[in-house]
Design an enzyme around this catalytic site. Structure first.
Site, PDB file in Angstrom:
ATOM      1  N   ASP A 158      45.225-117.602  41.401  1.00  0.00           N
ATOM      2  CA  ASP A 158      46.177-117.469  40.303  1.00  0.00           C
ATOM      3  C   ASP A 158      45.826-116.171  39.583  1.00  0.00           C
ATOM      4  O   ASP A 158      44.834-116.101  38.850  1.00  0.00           O
ATOM      5  CB  ASP A 158      46.045-118.678  39.366  1.00  0.00           C
ATOM      6  CG  ASP A 158      47.016-118.615  38.204  1.00  0.00           C
ATOM      7  OD1 ASP A 158      47.485-117.503  37.872  1.00  0.00           O
ATOM      8  OD2 ASP A 158      47.297-119.676  37.604  1.00  0.00           O
ATOM      9  N   THR A 187      52.369-114.766  36.903  1.00  0.00           N
ATOM     10  CA  THR A 187      53.493-114.515  36.008  1.00  0.00           C
ATOM     11  C   THR A 187      53.824-113.031  36.156  1.00  0.00           C
ATOM     12  O   THR A 187      53.080-112.284  36.796  1.00  0.00           O
ATOM     13  CB  THR A 187      53.118-114.797  34.541  1.00  0.00           C
ATOM     14  OG1 THR A 187      51.901-114.110  34.239  1.00  0.00           O
ATOM     15  CG2 THR A 187      52.934-116.286  34.302  1.00  0.00           C
ATOM     16  N   LYS A 217      52.570-110.483  31.888  1.00  0.00           N
ATOM     17  CA  LYS A 217      51.285-110.242  31.208  1.00  0.00           C
ATOM     18  C   LYS A 217      50.872-108.796  31.478  1.00  0.00           C
ATOM     19  O   LYS A 217      51.565-107.898  31.040  1.00  0.00           O
ATOM     20  CB  LYS A 217      50.255-111.276  31.676  1.00  0.00           C
ATOM     21  CG  LYS A 217      50.667-112.723  31.306  1.00  0.00           C
ATOM     22  CD  LYS A 217      49.571-113.726  31.600  1.00  0.00           C
ATOM     23  CE  LYS A 217      49.933-115.103  31.090  1.00  0.00           C
ATOM     24  NZ  LYS A 217      50.508-115.987  32.113  1.00  0.00           N
ATOM     25  N   ARG A 237      59.653-112.311  31.415  1.00  0.00           N
ATOM     26  CA  ARG A 237      58.968-113.596  31.588  1.00  0.00           C
ATOM     27  C   ARG A 237      59.454-114.225  32.882  1.00  0.00           C
ATOM     28  O   ARG A 237      60.627-114.583  32.995  1.00  0.00           O
ATOM     29  CB  ARG A 237      59.253-114.514  30.410  1.00  0.00           C
ATOM     30  CG  ARG A 237      58.719-113.976  29.109  1.00  0.00           C
ATOM     31  CD  ARG A 237      58.729-115.023  28.051  1.00  0.00           C
ATOM     32  NE  ARG A 237      57.573-115.861  28.177  1.00  0.00           N
ATOM     33  CZ  ARG A 237      56.465-115.729  27.445  1.00  0.00           C
ATOM     34  NH1 ARG A 237      56.390-114.773  26.547  1.00  0.00           N
ATOM     35  NH2 ARG A 237      55.457-116.545  27.601  1.00  0.00           N
TER      36      ARG A 237
HETATM   37  N1  DSN Z   1      49.750-119.345  28.183  1.00  0.00           N
HETATM   38  C1  DSN Z   1      49.076-118.423  29.060  1.00  0.00           C
HETATM   39  C2  DSN Z   1      47.960-117.729  28.359  1.00  0.00           C
HETATM   40  O1  DSN Z   1      48.087-117.464  27.177  1.00  0.00           O
HETATM   41  O2  DSN Z   1      46.949-117.413  28.976  1.00  0.00           O
HETATM   42  C3  DSN Z   1      48.631-119.087  30.270  1.00  0.00           C
HETATM   43  O3  DSN Z   1      49.653-119.863  30.775  1.00  0.00           O
END
Ligand code: DSN
Length: 417
Positions: free
Chosen positions: A200, A226, A229, A235
């Site tokens: 992941d 994802t 990030k 998103r």
């Molecule tokens: N919510 C994410 C984070 O802040 O790391 C992980 O899903």
């Protein structure tokens, strides 16, 4: 972002709240390590008319007509993902990271079978087998921990557990682990017990794409991520793989788990992947790590207790209790001072997750604003001051004014104030 005149006319209340959030994102030092600023191009694709189209299925095999442009967009996103991460298969339809992980479980493991992942209190993710999540409810989950002294993943312990429980699937990667993942070491263990290794890389995908963190491939056969990030896209989510389980993965995403893909997100993922293939992005990702290391050093000098002593990636986990404060009040004081972070458990935390010992910070957003090592002593200083005056509202407001002024010198991508 434009002034949104149609929204202002149609729904002034929501319009005003978006403007206020825009100002907040502009005036705060945003240190939540899973957040970022997507570019204006990514935002335009996200807000496009692609929102209006249904496209259940995959390019060339849809259940709705009118896919001549959507098919091309999704194919471009897939090809760019494959090229950027050096893999032979990519699914760009998962709605986000949790659905991407859920699809992998559905593809590879039957309910009741054994899976292994890093426990949530040690920096893993809910979907890595935590009890209250589908992954801990429907599967027989064995959770590994970090070493109690070093707070590093100890592969000997992982191997001992794997040989004992013989999992079908081993997850590595996490959300609050500040060090390099040894994908090769995990692959040796997975092979020894006949498990599929899934990485992941949601937090580190941008770093991996830019070579600022080792790639999971070819060691893992699957990686989930994802897209918003460190990768700095919309998103969304993706599943990348060596192709061994491509059919099962595609079937698990649709029709196994999801309906129509979010085409506006798919287009924005394609844009973000194009951006991530540039030299500018490579410099950005390496700067994210350099900034995190510089900030960690300055925080260490100011007496903060850093989990594992520092960082190799974009995030820093801090036990703030030696400073005479707990994680939640520290995060709230920092927020009042104009610094956004989240409170977080630390490994072997004696406190509860809703009022833990730590805070988690990271550098993806501030690096997107052009901040470098030069700015890190100042940010460490503000963190130090805010934690020291956590109960003094006036002192926190004074810091917030300084920070708002400072932020004006670093325009945020995608934001026009
Ligand atoms: N919510 C994410 C984070 O802040 O790391 C992980 O899903």
């Amino acid at each position: 972002m434009s002034d949104m005149p149609a929204l202002a006319a149609a729904d002034p209340e929501i319009h005003e709240l978006i403007l206020q959030e825009t100002r907040r994102q502009d005036e705060y030092i945003r240190l939540i390590p899973s957040e970022n600023y997507a570019s204006e191009a990514v935002m335009e694709a996200t807000g496009s008319i692609l929102n209006n189209k249904y496209s259940e299925g995959y390019p060339g095999r849809r259940y709705y007509e009118g896919q001549e442009y959507i098919d091309r967009i999704e194919t471009i996103a897939i090809e760019r993902a494959k090229a950027l991460f050096g893999v032979s298969h990519a699914n760009v339809q998962p709605y986000s990271g949790s659905p991407a992980n859920q699809a992998v479980y559905l593809a590879l493991v039957k309910p009741g079978e054994t899976v292994m992942g890093l426990g949530l209190p040690f920096g893993g993710h809910l979907t890595h087998g935590w009890g209250v999540n589908f992954s801990g409810i429907h599967y027989d989950s064995a959770q590994y921990e970090v070493d109690p002294e070093t707070h590093l993943v100890d592969l000997d312990r992982v191997e001992t557990l794997a040989r004992k429980v013989r999992p079908k699937m081993i997850m590595c990667g996490g959300t609050a682990y500040p060090r390099i993942w040894d994908f090769e070491g995990f692959a040796r263990i997975a092979e020894a017990v006949g498990a599929v290794l899934v990485a992941d890389i949601a937090h580190i995908a941008g770093l991996v794409a830019a070579g600022a963190h080792p790639t999971p491939f070819p060691h893992a056969s699957i990686a989930t991520t994802t897209t918003h990030k460190t990768l700095r896209g919309p998103r969304g989510g993706m599943i990348l793989s060596d192709g061994t389980h491509a059919k099962e993965i595609d079937r698990a995403v649709f029709p196994g788990l999801q309906g129509g893909p979010h085409n506006h997100t798919t287009a924005a993922i394609a844009v973000a992947l194009r951006e991530a293939a540039t030299d500018d992005f490579k410099r950005y990702a390496h700067q994210v790590v350099a900034n995190a290391k510089a900030l960690a050093e300055k925080l260490n000098e100011r007496g903060f207790r850093l989990v594992s002593g520092g960082t190799d990636n974009h995030l820093i986990l801090i036990d703030v209790t030696p400073r005479g404060i707990n994680g939640k009040p520290a995060a709230k004081a920092l927020h009042a001072a104009g610094i956004e972070c989240n409170y977080n458990t630390v490994p072997f935390d004696p406190r509860k997750p809703f009022d833990p010992s730590g805070i988690r910070i990271g550098t993806p957003s501030i690096t997107s604003r052009g901040m470098t090592e030069k700015e890190m002593p100042q940010i460490a200083d503000w963190i130090d001051r805010a934690v020291s005056v956590a109960n003094d509202e006036q002192a926190l407001v004074r810091i917030r004014r300084e920070i708002a002024e400072f932020c004006r010198g670093f325009p945020a991508p995608g934001i026009r104030v």
